[in-house]
Enzyme design. Structure first.
Site, PDB file in Angstrom:
ATOM      1  CG  ASP A  39      17.430 -49.993  -9.605  1.00 52.81           C
ATOM      2  OD1 ASP A  39      17.898 -48.992 -10.172  1.00 52.81           O
ATOM      3  OD2 ASP A  39      18.012 -51.123  -9.631  1.00 52.81           O
ATOM      4  CE1 TYR A  75      17.811 -40.423 -15.972  1.00 49.61           C
ATOM      5  CE2 TYR A  75      15.802 -40.490 -14.680  1.00 49.61           C
ATOM      6  CZ  TYR A  75      16.811 -39.771 -15.286  1.00 49.61           C
ATOM      7  OH  TYR A  75      16.817 -38.396 -15.219  1.00 49.61           O
ATOM      8  CB  THR A 111      22.023 -43.400 -25.423  1.00 51.55           C
ATOM      9  OG1 THR A 111      23.339 -43.196 -25.918  1.00 51.55           O
ATOM     10  CG2 THR A 111      21.443 -44.623 -26.144  1.00 51.55           C
ATOM     11  CG  ASP A 112      25.213 -39.693 -27.802  1.00 52.84           C
ATOM     12  OD1 ASP A 112      25.321 -40.845 -27.304  1.00 52.84           O
ATOM     13  OD2 ASP A 112      26.110 -38.825 -27.707  1.00 52.84           O
ATOM     14  CD  GLU A 113      26.469 -45.703 -26.988  1.00 49.35           C
ATOM     15  OE1 GLU A 113      26.388 -46.848 -27.464  1.00 49.35           O
ATOM     16  OE2 GLU A 113      27.051 -45.452 -25.929  1.00 49.35           O
ATOM     17  CE1 TYR A 171      22.489 -48.897 -23.387  1.00 52.96           C
ATOM     18  CE2 TYR A 171      24.036 -47.709 -24.785  1.00 52.96           C
ATOM     19  CZ  TYR A 171      23.067 -47.708 -23.804  1.00 52.96           C
ATOM     20  OH  TYR A 171      22.661 -46.521 -23.232  1.00 52.96           O
ATOM     21  CE  LYS A 184      18.405 -46.471 -23.656  1.00 53.44           C
ATOM     22  NZ  LYS A 184      17.615 -46.448 -22.383  1.00 53.44           N
ATOM     23  CG  ASN A 206      29.671 -40.909 -23.666  1.00 46.43           C
ATOM     24  OD1 ASN A 206      29.163 -40.866 -24.797  1.00 46.43           O
ATOM     25  ND2 ASN A 206      30.376 -41.942 -23.243  1.00 46.43           N
ATOM     26  CE  LYS A 234      45.249 -52.150 -17.605  1.00 43.11           C
ATOM     27  NZ  LYS A 234      46.676 -51.938 -17.340  1.00 43.11           N
ATOM     28  NE  ARG A 272      32.002 -43.090 -26.949  1.00 41.73           N
ATOM     29  CZ  ARG A 272      32.436 -43.573 -28.120  1.00 41.73           C
ATOM     30  NH1 ARG A 272      32.876 -42.731 -29.062  1.00 41.73           N
ATOM     31  NH2 ARG A 272      32.429 -44.862 -28.369  1.00 41.73           N
ATOM     32  N   GLY A 299      33.700 -53.081 -33.255  1.00 40.95           N
ATOM     33  CA  GLY A 299      32.658 -52.174 -33.768  1.00 40.95           C
ATOM     34  C   GLY A 299      32.641 -50.812 -33.091  1.00 40.95           C
TER      35      GLY A 299
HETATM   36  P1  NAD Z   1      23.373 -47.860 -14.957  1.00 40.08           P
HETATM   37  O1  NAD Z   1      23.748 -49.155 -15.550  1.00 40.08           O
HETATM   38  O2  NAD Z   1      24.319 -47.156 -14.040  1.00 40.08           O
HETATM   39  O3  NAD Z   1      22.005 -48.013 -14.127  1.00 40.08           O
HETATM   40  C1  NAD Z   1      20.934 -48.792 -14.593  1.00 40.08           C
HETATM   41  C2  NAD Z   1      19.988 -49.033 -13.427  1.00 40.08           C
HETATM   42  O4  NAD Z   1      18.846 -49.776 -13.922  1.00 40.08           O
HETATM   43  C3  NAD Z   1      20.598 -49.879 -12.311  1.00 40.08           C
HETATM   44  O5  NAD Z   1      20.281 -49.340 -11.048  1.00 40.08           O
HETATM   45  C4  NAD Z   1      19.955 -51.259 -12.475  1.00 40.08           C
HETATM   46  O6  NAD Z   1      19.824 -51.974 -11.263  1.00 40.08           O
HETATM   47  C5  NAD Z   1      18.596 -50.854 -13.043  1.00 40.08           C
HETATM   48  N1  NAD Z   1      17.987 -51.941 -13.837  1.00 40.08           N
HETATM   49  C6  NAD Z   1      18.572 -52.679 -14.816  1.00 40.08           C
HETATM   50  N2  NAD Z   1      17.694 -53.585 -15.295  1.00 40.08           N
HETATM   51  C7  NAD Z   1      16.530 -53.400 -14.616  1.00 40.08           C
HETATM   52  C8  NAD Z   1      15.255 -54.005 -14.675  1.00 40.08           C
HETATM   53  N3  NAD Z   1      14.995 -55.020 -15.519  1.00 40.08           N
HETATM   54  N4  NAD Z   1      14.277 -53.555 -13.849  1.00 40.08           N
HETATM   55  C9  NAD Z   1      14.524 -52.542 -12.975  1.00 40.08           C
HETATM   56  N5  NAD Z   1      15.723 -51.936 -12.867  1.00 40.08           N
HETATM   57  C10 NAD Z   1      16.712 -52.352 -13.688  1.00 40.08           C
HETATM   58  O7  NAD Z   1      22.957 -46.934 -16.179  1.00 40.08           O
HETATM   59  P2  NAD Z   1      23.129 -45.360 -16.403  1.00 40.08           P
HETATM   60  O8  NAD Z   1      24.437 -45.095 -16.993  1.00 40.08           O
HETATM   61  O9  NAD Z   1      22.702 -44.655 -15.170  1.00 40.08           O
HETATM   62  O10 NAD Z   1      22.039 -45.136 -17.543  1.00 40.08           O
HETATM   63  C11 NAD Z   1      20.696 -44.829 -17.188  1.00 40.08           C
HETATM   64  C12 NAD Z   1      19.913 -44.563 -18.456  1.00 40.08           C
HETATM   65  O11 NAD Z   1      20.484 -43.472 -19.146  1.00 40.08           O
HETATM   66  C13 NAD Z   1      19.895 -45.733 -19.434  1.00 40.08           C
HETATM   67  O12 NAD Z   1      18.607 -45.807 -20.007  1.00 40.08           O
HETATM   68  C14 NAD Z   1      20.928 -45.361 -20.472  1.00 40.08           C
HETATM   69  O13 NAD Z   1      20.632 -45.923 -21.712  1.00 40.08           O
HETATM   70  C15 NAD Z   1      20.771 -43.856 -20.486  1.00 40.08           C
HETATM   71  N6  NAD Z   1      21.960 -43.091 -20.904  1.00 40.08           N
HETATM   72  C16 NAD Z   1      23.156 -43.273 -20.286  1.00 40.08           C
HETATM   73  C17 NAD Z   1      24.244 -42.491 -20.636  1.00 40.08           C
HETATM   74  C18 NAD Z   1      25.581 -42.617 -19.946  1.00 40.08           C
HETATM   75  O14 NAD Z   1      26.518 -41.916 -20.295  1.00 40.08           O
HETATM   76  N7  NAD Z   1      25.728 -43.469 -18.940  1.00 40.08           N
HETATM   77  C19 NAD Z   1      24.102 -41.535 -21.638  1.00 40.08           C
HETATM   78  C20 NAD Z   1      22.869 -41.383 -22.273  1.00 40.08           C
HETATM   79  C21 NAD Z   1      21.792 -42.156 -21.876  1.00 40.08           C
HETATM   80  O1  TDX Z   2      38.542 -49.021 -20.158  1.00 39.09           O
HETATM   81  C1  TDX Z   2      38.045 -48.389 -21.094  1.00 39.09           C
HETATM   82  N1  TDX Z   2      38.859 -47.805 -22.023  1.00 39.09           N
HETATM   83  C2  TDX Z   2      38.395 -47.087 -23.075  1.00 39.09           C
HETATM   84  O2  TDX Z   2      39.183 -46.574 -23.887  1.00 39.09           O
HETATM   85  C3  TDX Z   2      36.605 -48.246 -21.252  1.00 39.09           C
HETATM   86  C4  TDX Z   2      35.673 -48.887 -20.269  1.00 39.09           C
HETATM   87  C5  TDX Z   2      36.150 -47.497 -22.315  1.00 39.09           C
HETATM   88  N2  TDX Z   2      37.002 -46.937 -23.218  1.00 39.09           N
HETATM   89  C6  TDX Z   2      36.482 -46.108 -24.308  1.00 39.09           C
HETATM   90  C7  TDX Z   2      35.314 -46.659 -25.082  1.00 39.09           C
HETATM   91  C8  TDX Z   2      34.551 -45.403 -25.472  1.00 39.09           C
HETATM   92  O3  TDX Z   2      35.119 -44.834 -26.645  1.00 39.09           O
HETATM   93  O4  TDX Z   2      35.976 -44.920 -23.666  1.00 39.09           O
HETATM   94  C9  TDX Z   2      34.786 -44.439 -24.312  1.00 39.09           C
HETATM   95  C10 TDX Z   2      33.649 -44.423 -23.316  1.00 39.09           C
HETATM   96  O5  TDX Z   2      33.328 -45.753 -22.983  1.00 39.09           O
HETATM   97  P1  TDX Z   2      32.113 -46.141 -22.007  1.00 39.09           P
HETATM   98  O6  TDX Z   2      32.269 -45.447 -20.700  1.00 39.09           O
HETATM   99  O7  TDX Z   2      31.956 -47.608 -22.028  1.00 39.09           O
HETATM  100  O8  TDX Z   2      30.873 -45.395 -22.717  1.00 39.09           O
HETATM  101  P2  TDX Z   2      30.211 -45.522 -24.184  1.00 39.09           P
HETATM  102  O9  TDX Z   2      30.440 -46.847 -24.786  1.00 39.09           O
HETATM  103  O10 TDX Z   2      30.600 -44.294 -24.949  1.00 39.09           O
HETATM  104  O11 TDX Z   2      28.647 -45.434 -23.751  1.00 39.09           O
HETATM  105  C11 TDX Z   2      28.231 -44.514 -22.717  1.00 39.09           C
HETATM  106  O12 TDX Z   2      27.627 -43.378 -23.249  1.00 39.09           O
HETATM  107  C12 TDX Z   2      26.393 -43.545 -23.886  1.00 39.09           C
HETATM  108  C13 TDX Z   2      27.269 -45.199 -21.757  1.00 39.09           C
HETATM  109  O13 TDX Z   2      27.894 -46.344 -21.202  1.00 39.09           O
HETATM  110  C14 TDX Z   2      25.987 -45.553 -22.435  1.00 39.09           C
HETATM  111  O14 TDX Z   2      25.061 -46.100 -21.500  1.00 39.09           O
HETATM  112  C15 TDX Z   2      25.409 -44.308 -23.029  1.00 39.09           C
HETATM  113  O15 TDX Z   2      24.283 -44.640 -23.797  1.00 39.09           O
END
Ligand code: NAD
Ligand code: TDX
Length: 331
Positions: A32, A77, A120-122, A147, A151, A176, A202, A211, A272
Site C-alpha cells: 500500500d 484492491y 465496482t458496479d459503476e 473514476y 476502473k 457500495n 449534506k 445505491r 454527472g
Molecule cells: P480506499 O480509497 O479506501 O483505499 C484505497 C487504498 O489503496 C488506500 O489504502 C491507498 O493508500 C491505496 N493506494 C492508492 N493508490 C495506490 C498505489 N498507487 N499503490 C499502492 N496503494 C495505493 O478504497 P476502497 O473504498 O477500500 O476501495 C478498494 C477497492 O474496492 C477499489 O479498487 C475500489 O474500486 C473497489 N470498490 C469499492 C467500493 C466501495 O464502495 N468503496 C465498491 C466496489 C468496489
Molecule cells: O456528502 C455526500 N452527500 C451525498 O449525497 C457524499 C460524499 C455523497 N453523496 C451521495 C453521492 C452518491 O449518490 O451519496 C452516494 C454515495 O456516494 P459515495 O460514498 O461517494 O459513493 P459512490 O460515488 O456511490 O461510489 C462508491 O461506490 C462504488 C465508492 O466510493 C466507489 O469506490 C465504488 O466503486
C-alpha cells in the site's frame, strides 16, 4: 496460501485482511502506498506472523515484481476510489487504476501467479429509478465518471491479459460498501462524523439517487469464495440486495444518532451523478454458493455508527481537510 493484498490499508482492503486472519490460515503481505486514503492504523492489532506490510506503489515495477514472485495469489484492491476526487483531478486515477493494474498484471504473467481483481458496479453506468432490471455479468460497460472509466479500463486489461497471455485471473464487481475503516470523504461516514461534530449532514441534490449497500465483511467473504472456487477468466457480481436512496440513508443515520430526521442540508449535486446502481448476484450465489451475512441494514448501520463513535482518533485528523474540500465545491 501467501496472499499479496494491494490497497490493504484502505477501507475494503483492510476489512479483507482482518477477515482473512480471522477465517483462514493464509499469510498476507499488504502492498500500500499510504495515500491520503490509506491508514496503517487500520491494520493495528493483527498478528505479525500472519500479516506483513510494505509501503510502495503498485505502479513501481521493481517492488511489484519482487512481491508478486513471492505470492501464491494477488488480491488487487489498490485504487484511487472517490468519484468526487476524480472530477477534481483525474490524473492519479489513470496512474494507479490503469498503469498500476497493468504493472501488477505483467508481474502476475511473468510469475504465473493467480490474480483477483477488485472492481465496482459503476463500470456499468447507471439505471433509471424505476427500471426493473439490475446489473448482471452480461450488462454492457458504460462508465460515467473519470473514476469509473479507469476502473472499467482496468477490468478490460485483466480480461485481455487472461485471453492474450493466459493469466489466471478473476474479476468481481461489487456494489457500495459500508462498515468500519471507511474514509470519511465517503457518504455514510461523512454524515456520521458530521453529526458527531455537530455539523448538519449534506445530501447531494434531491437525494433520490439509489445505491445498493453491502457490508464490507460480506464483500470480503465473497472475494475469498471467488478466490477458492471461481472459474478463471470469469466475472462475478457481488451484492446483497441493499438498495436505498440517499435521503432514506441520511434520515436513518439521524434517527439512529438521536437527531431529528430532517436535520440535514441539500447541497450542490455531483456533476454527472449516477442515478441508481443495483446488483443481481445470482451467479455468485448459485454457482459458488455464497450468501451475505449482514441482511439488516439498520443494525449494520447502527454498528458502523458505534465504530465511528469509538474510533474518533482514527478519523479526526482527516475531518477538517475533508470538509474544506467539500466546502470549496459548495458541497
Ligand atoms: P480506499 O480509497 O479506501 O483505499 C484505497 C487504498 O489503496 C488506500 O489504502 C491507498 O493508500 C491505496 N493506494 C492508492 N493508490 C495506490 C498505489 N498507487 N499503490 C499502492 N496503494 C495505493 O478504497 P476502497 O473504498 O477500500 O476501495 C478498494 C477497492 O474496492 C477499489 O479498487 C475500489 O474500486 C473497489 N470498490 C469499492 C467500493 C466501495 O464502495 N468503496 C465498491 C466496489 C468496489
Ligand atoms: O456528502 C455526500 N452527500 C451525498 O449525497 C457524499 C460524499 C455523497 N453523496 C451521495 C453521492 C452518491 O449518490 O451519496 C452516494 C454515495 O456516494 P459515495 O460514498 O461517494 O459513493 P459512490 O460515488 O456511490 O461510489 C462508491 O461506490 C462504488 C465508492 O466510493 C466507489 O469506490 C465504488 O466503486
Amino acid at each position: 496460501m501467501r496472499l499479496l493484498v494491494t490497497g490493504g490499508a484502505g477501507f475494503i482492503g483492510s476489512n479483507f485482511v482482518h477477515h482473512v486472519v480471522e477465517h483462514t490460515d493464509h499469510h498476507v503481505t499488504v502492498l500500500d502506498k499510504l495515500t491520503y486514503a490509506g491508514n496503517r492504523a487500520s491494520l493495528d492489532g493483527l498478528p505479525e506472523d500472519r500479516v506483513a506490510f510494505v509501503q510502495g506503489d503498485i505502479a513501481d515495477a521493481a517492488v511489484v515484481d519482487t512481491l508478486v514472485a513471492d505470492a501464491d495469489a494477488v488480491v488487487h484492491y489498490a485504487a484511487e476510489s472517490h468519484n468526487d476526487n476524480s472530477l477534481d483531478d483525474p490524473r492519479p486515477f489513470l496512474d494507479t487504476n490503469i498503469i498500476g493494474t497493468y504493472t501488477l498484471l505483467e508481474a502476475a504473467r511473468r510469475h504465473d501467479v493467480r490474480f483477483h481483481h477488485i472492481s465496482t458496479d459503476e463500470v456499468y453506468g447507471d439505471l433509471e429509478l424505476d427500471d426493473p432490471e439490475r446489473f448482471t455479468e452480461k450488462t454492457p460497460y458504460n462508465p460515467s465518471s473519470p473514476y469509473s472509466s479507469t476502473k472499467a479500463g482496468s477490468d478490460l486489461l485483466v480480461r485481455a491479459w487472461v485471453r492474450s497471455f493466459g493469466v489466471r485471473a478473476t474479476i468481481s464487481n461489487c456494489s457500495n460498501n459500508y462498515g468500519p475503516y471507511q474514509h470519511i470523504e465517503k457518504f455514510i461516514p461523512r454524515q456520521i462524523t458530521n453529526v458527531i461534530r455537530g455539523i448538519r449532514p449534506k445530501l447531494y441534490g434531491k437525494g433520490e439517487n439509489v445505491r445498493d449497500w453491502i457490508h464490507a465483511d460480506d464483500h470480503s467473504s465473497a472475494v475469498l469464495t471467488i478466490l477458492e472456487k471461481g472459474e478463471i477468466g470469469q466475472t462475478y457480481l457481488i451484492g446483497a440486495d441493499g438498495e436505498q436512496n440517499n435521503k432514506d440513508v441520511v434520515e436513518l443515520i439521524l434517527e439512529l444518532m438521536g437527531q431529528p430526521r430532517d436535520a440535514y442540508d441539500h447541497v450542490a449535486d455531483r456533476p454527472g451523478h449516477d442515478l441508481r446502481y443495483a446488483i443481481d448476484s445470482t451467479r455468485l450465489r448459485t454457482e459458488l454458493g455464497w450468501q451475505p451475512k449482514y441482511r439488516d441494514f439498520r443494525s449494520g448501520l447502527a454498528a458502523t455508527i458505534e465504530w465511528y463513535r469509538d474510533n474518533e482518533a482514527w478519523w479526526a485528523p482527516a475531518k477538517d481537510a475533508t470538509e474544506a474540500f467539500y466546502a470549496s465545491k459548495g458541497q
